[in-house]
Scaffold this motif. Structure first.
Motif, mmCIF file in Angstrom:
data_model
loop_
_atom_site.group_PDB
_atom_site.id
_atom_site.type_symbol
_atom_site.label_atom_id
_atom_site.label_comp_id
_atom_site.label_asym_id
_atom_site.label_seq_id
_atom_site.Cartn_x
_atom_site.Cartn_y
_atom_site.Cartn_z
ATOM 1 N N THR A 100 2.052 8.952 -33.845
ATOM 2 C CA THR A 100 3.457 9.301 -33.591
ATOM 3 C C THR A 100 4.318 8.050 -33.495
ATOM 4 O OG1 THR A 100 2.813 11.322 -32.416
ATOM 5 C CG2 THR A 100 5.029 10.476 -32.006
ATOM 6 N N GLN A 101 3.821 7.023 -32.806
ATOM 7 C CA GLN A 101 4.572 5.777 -32.686
ATOM 8 C C GLN A 101 4.739 5.091 -34.038
ATOM 9 O OE1 GLN A 101 2.529 3.409 -29.708
ATOM 10 N NE2 GLN A 101 3.710 4.326 -28.064
ATOM 11 N N GLU A 102 3.670 5.064 -34.818
ATOM 12 C CA GLU A 102 3.747 4.432 -36.129
ATOM 13 C C GLU A 102 4.747 5.152 -37.024
ATOM 14 O OE1 GLU A 102 2.713 1.751 -37.281
ATOM 15 O OE2 GLU A 102 1.025 1.068 -36.079
ATOM 16 N N GLN A 103 4.745 6.486 -36.984
ATOM 17 C CA GLN A 103 5.702 7.250 -37.788
ATOM 18 C C GLN A 103 7.134 6.941 -37.357
ATOM 19 O OE1 GLN A 103 5.026 9.177 -40.405
ATOM 20 N NE2 GLN A 103 2.817 8.927 -40.247
ATOM 21 N N ALA A 104 7.339 6.781 -36.043
ATOM 22 C CA ALA A 104 8.689 6.503 -35.539
ATOM 23 C C ALA A 104 9.164 5.099 -35.883
ATOM 24 C CB ALA A 104 8.725 6.702 -34.023
ATOM 25 N N ASP A 105 8.218 4.171 -36.098
ATOM 26 C CA ASP A 105 8.564 2.763 -36.306
ATOM 27 C C ASP A 105 8.646 2.351 -37.764
ATOM 28 O OD1 ASP A 105 8.646 2.458 -33.595
ATOM 29 O OD2 ASP A 105 6.662 1.552 -33.408
ATOM 30 N N HIS A 108 11.700 0.242 -38.801
ATOM 31 C CA HIS A 108 12.148 -0.831 -37.913
ATOM 32 C C HIS A 108 12.621 -2.065 -38.672
ATOM 33 C CE1 HIS A 108 12.340 -3.473 -34.437
ATOM 34 N NE2 HIS A 108 11.562 -4.339 -35.087
ATOM 35 N N ALA A 128 1.407 3.395 -41.036
ATOM 36 C CA ALA A 128 1.661 4.763 -40.566
ATOM 37 C C ALA A 128 0.817 5.766 -41.345
ATOM 38 C CB ALA A 128 3.148 5.097 -40.696
ATOM 39 N N ALA A 147 1.778 17.161 -32.789
ATOM 40 C CA ALA A 147 3.194 16.808 -32.631
ATOM 41 C C ALA A 147 3.972 17.968 -32.024
ATOM 42 C CB ALA A 147 3.788 16.417 -33.979
ATOM 43 N N ARG A 151 5.778 17.959 -28.418
ATOM 44 C CA ARG A 151 7.200 18.279 -28.287
ATOM 45 C C ARG A 151 7.412 19.453 -27.333
ATOM 46 N NH1 ARG A 151 10.417 21.722 -31.358
ATOM 47 N NH2 ARG A 151 8.701 22.049 -32.826
ATOM 48 N N THR A 318 8.251 7.386 -26.797
ATOM 49 C CA THR A 318 9.508 7.038 -27.445
ATOM 50 C C THR A 318 9.757 5.540 -27.522
ATOM 51 O OG1 THR A 318 10.776 7.120 -25.372
ATOM 52 C CG2 THR A 318 10.520 9.187 -26.603
ATOM 53 N N ARG A 320 11.329 3.831 -25.275
ATOM 54 C CA ARG A 320 12.562 3.497 -24.557
ATOM 55 C C ARG A 320 12.240 2.796 -23.240
ATOM 56 N NH1 ARG A 320 17.213 4.344 -27.717
ATOM 57 N NH2 ARG A 320 16.854 6.128 -29.051
#
Length: 353
Positions: A100-105, A108, A128, A147, A151, A318, A320
């Motif tokens: 999930t982190q790799e997909q979000a990044d 970048h 990813a 996922a 969520r 996330t 954050r």
């Protein structure tokens, strides 16, 4: 190259942020490699760590070229948490979170010209895909259901706590008896959990049905996958017992995939129900043991602590700020509770008069 002092400071800040990300990635992949029992998979993690190490050295060199002393970076708390979980529960346990982190990044580095020129953005997309391939190759594992479950869990716990806190504060403001507040809170728990589960089930089912009938035409970016990456994907599947030709075919299939797995509706629905009910229980729990103002204050204190923890805990996924996310969640939840308490007070007063 930065042209003035402000640009220089912004560039250094960006490079430091990039370096911290790479420090975390190197530590995580090295830990996953050390804990992985299958040599082929451990080698994949080792290769990823080596690539991230090269990126780390690149940003260190860029900082030195700007005359900035490179500080000693420590691994971030999120990465330390994932490493701890991997050591105690195994790499497969944290793999969905890492994916999930790799997909979000993946985006970048897209706006950083130096990184794009060095192929960093392409490398992030490759990583990813490789991590996703690892996750979906695990027995009984799929990124889509995970996922959706994640969520549903986050939304369920948050909505359960926030909505039932507002409900309990509303009837408390109307000065109802403690047993009436408790019954109202429990009714809100059951009704909200059922509604949340039903909504999640319908959402996931509709998404899957739309995909199957061709209604959902959202296009994915064509995968530009190198031969080396295909080899790593094939190694992943070989490590899970596939013949060489089968592993290669699966790697090619993933490389050319154009659909996402939307997961199972029931997984998301059940997870949503349970997490909503758990979150909704906190505001009403004090009324089982206390009454009056004491119960109301206990509800506010307990709910505030849990609101902060939910907001802070979500940052594991996330990326954050821990404190910012926790405080934001707390303030939003208390603001909603304050509004309903005030409305309950005036409505209760109007009805009694």
């Amino acid at each position: 190259m930065p042209t003035d002092e402000r640009d220089l400071k912004d560039t250094i800040r960006q490079y430091l942020g990039n370096l911290q990300r790479e420090v975390d990635s190197v530590a995580l992949y090295r830990a996953l490699s050390a804990e992985e029992r299958k040599p082929e998979i451990a080698e994949v993690y080792k290769r990823l760590a080596a690539i991230e190490q090269a990126h780390k050295e690149f940003w260190k060199q860029r900082l030195l070229e700007l005359g900035h002393q490179v500080p000693e970076f420590s691994v971030g708390w999120r990465t330390r948490t994932l490493i701890w979980l991997a050591r105690h529960r195994g790499p497969d346990f944290v793999l969905p979170i890492v994916s999930t982190q790799e997909q979000a990044d993946v985006g970048h580095y897209d706006a950083q010209s130096e990184a794009v020129a060095g192929g960093f953005n392409a490398a992030e997309r490759s990583h990813a895909r490789i991590i996703r391939a690892l996750a979906v190759s695990m027995p009984n594992m799929s990124i889509g259901p995970l996922a959706n479950a994640l969520r549903a869990a986050v939304l369920g716990a948050n909505d359960g706590l926030a909505s039932n806190l507002s409900l309990v504060m509303g009837v408390s403001g109307a000065h109802l008896a403690s047993h009436a507040i408790m019954v109202t809170g429990l009714s809100g728990l059951v009704a909200g959990a059922c509604a949340m589960a039903m909504g999640e089930w319908l959402s996931v089912s509709t998404s899957r049905e739309s995909l199957e009938t061709g209604v959902d035409v959202e296009a994915r970016e064509p995968a530009d996958i190198s031969e080396e990456e295909r080899e790593q994907l094939a190694n992943i599947y070989s490590a899970h017992g596939f013949r060489t030709d089968e592993a290669r075919a699966l790697a090619d299939r993933l490389a050319n995939a154009t659909r996402e797995d939307f997961g199972y509706a029931w997984n998301a629905a059940i997870s949503s129900f349970l997490l909503f009910a758990t979150g909704a229980l906190f505001p009403v729990a004090p009324f089982f043991f206390l009454s009056g103002t004491t119960a109301v204050l206990a509800t506010i204190l307990i709910s505030s602590a849990v609101l902060f923890l939910i907001g802070a805990g979500v940052t594991l996924f996330t990326g954050r700020s821990f404190f910012f996310s926790g405080i934001r969640q707390l303030l939003v939840g208390l603001a909603a509770a304050g509004v309903t308490y005030t409305l309950g007070h005036f409505i209760g007063g109007a009805l009694s008069s």
